[in-house]
Scaffold this active site. Structure first.
Site, PDB file in Angstrom:
ATOM      1  N   GLY A  13      15.005  28.689 -19.178  1.00  0.00           N
ATOM      2  CA  GLY A  13      14.375  28.966 -17.725  1.00  0.00           C
ATOM      3  C   GLY A  13      13.091  28.516 -17.718  1.00  0.00           C
ATOM      4  CB  ALA A  72      16.428  37.753 -14.946  1.00  0.00           C
ATOM      5  CB  THR A  74      16.918  34.836 -10.772  1.00  0.00           C
ATOM      6  OG1 THR A  74      17.421  33.471 -11.220  1.00  0.00           O
ATOM      7  CG2 THR A  74      16.090  35.423 -11.839  1.00  0.00           C
ATOM      8  CE1 TYR A 135      16.641  39.040  -9.444  1.00  0.00           C
ATOM      9  CE2 TYR A 135      14.950  39.508  -7.354  1.00  0.00           C
ATOM     10  CZ  TYR A 135      15.139  39.235  -8.812  1.00  0.00           C
ATOM     11  OH  TYR A 135      14.252  38.585  -9.581  1.00  0.00           O
ATOM     12  CE  LYS A 139      13.878  41.540 -12.897  1.00  0.00           C
ATOM     13  NZ  LYS A 139      14.175  40.831 -14.125  1.00  0.00           N
TER      14      LYS A 139
END
Length: 300
Positions: A13, A72, A74, A135, A139
């Site tokens: 990433g 993650a 995202t 999301y 998180k």
């Protein structure tokens, strides 16, 4: 300098690549063990458990071993799709929870989306989260798995919240705006959501500085930090600055500011999510650069 090892999840990433580059520029002071999603399926709990067991068995060969988790889910709007919920939960909540069960120090990357954006002033680490999207909620679950672990002390782990992350590589807002501008397309960009654009290379520099402190002290100086580039703007302001900086030939009259109501999305986004960064400066003497300077730096 001691013999340290950094296990990097999410290595392909934009932040993972930035950390890899930053450590290389520093002469690779630690052994870096990078994992992409292809090399380790982060949503496979058995695969993660086996990997953690191997890392812990190898710990005697090093003075310390740290996991930096940049992995993650995202895609904020896609996260609202029920079909994606299992993977969303696995990457953003269950993966940090599994890592928390280990005896390894964890650096976990989190987000401004844990806040609702209604405060109107920069969010500090002690402000109460109130995520509005799936999301953001997952998180936050990942944060709590590390910060509230009943066995391992929170000081063993560090959660770093950041926001509006971009890099000269990977998929991000800045690169998308520049691509569309190169194609000569007119652009309509939201002008009433405010945040602090943060370059992944600058965050990587901060993370590597914190790792260097951990190398010397064997502890984190806190369990929760905010890091973002200094200054605040709207998505429209960021698009304007990026295009003006990188593509001066583009006709900026084609760039039109619009309201959030004119651009509805599946996920609710915080209207004002600027992160206060006083703590990272006080504890680690890290002064984040201005976001405009990072845009210019990316050209270099």
């Amino acid at each position: 300098m001691s013999r340290g090892r950094v296990i990097l999840l999410g290595a392909s990433g934009q932040l993972g690549r930035s950390i890899t580059r930053e450590l290389a520029e520093r002469g690779n002071p630690y052994e870096l063990v990078p994992y992409t999603h292809e090399e380790l399926d982060y949503s496979d709990t058995l695969a993660v458990a086996n990997a953690v067991q191997i890392w812990e068995e190898q710990v005697v060969a090093y003075d310390w071993t740290m996991v930096v988790n940049c992995a993650a889910f995202t895609q904020v709007d896609l996260a609202e799709d029920a079909a994606q919920y299992r993977e969303l939960l696995a990457l953003n909540a269950l993966l940090p929870a599994q890592l928390a069960e280990s005896h390894l120090p964890i650096v976990q990357i989190s987000t401004d989306y844990v806040f609702d954006g209604k405060q109107g002033t920069p969010y500090r680490e002690e402000d109460v989260p109130h995520p509005q999207s799936l999301y953001g909620r997952t998180k936050r679950q990942g944060e709590l798995a590390l910060l509230m672990h009943p066995v391992h002390p929170a000081e063993q782990h560090l959660v770093i919240r950041t926001q509006w992350l971009w890099a000269p590589w990977g998929h991000n807002f800045v690169r998308t705006m520049l691509r569309l501008a190169r194609e000569g397309k007119p652009l309509r960009v939201v002008n009433d959501q405010i945040g602090s654009p943060t370059s992944a290379p600058s965050l990587a520099r901060a993370i590597c500085d914190i790792i260097a402190c951990y190398d010397a002290e064997r502890t984190f100086r806190t369990s929760l930090l905010h890091y973002a580039n200094r200054g605040a703007c709207s998505w429209y302001d960021l698009a304007y600055a990026a295009i003006a900086t990188h593509l001066p030939e583009y006709d900026l009259s084609q760039l039109t500011p619009i309201s959030t109501a004119e651009y509805p999305t599946a996920a609710e986004r915080p209207a004002y999510s600027v992160l206060a960064t006083d703590r990272v400066t006080q504890l680690y003497d890290i002064i984040p650069p201005r976001w405009q300077d990072e845009l210019k730096r990316s050209i270099e």
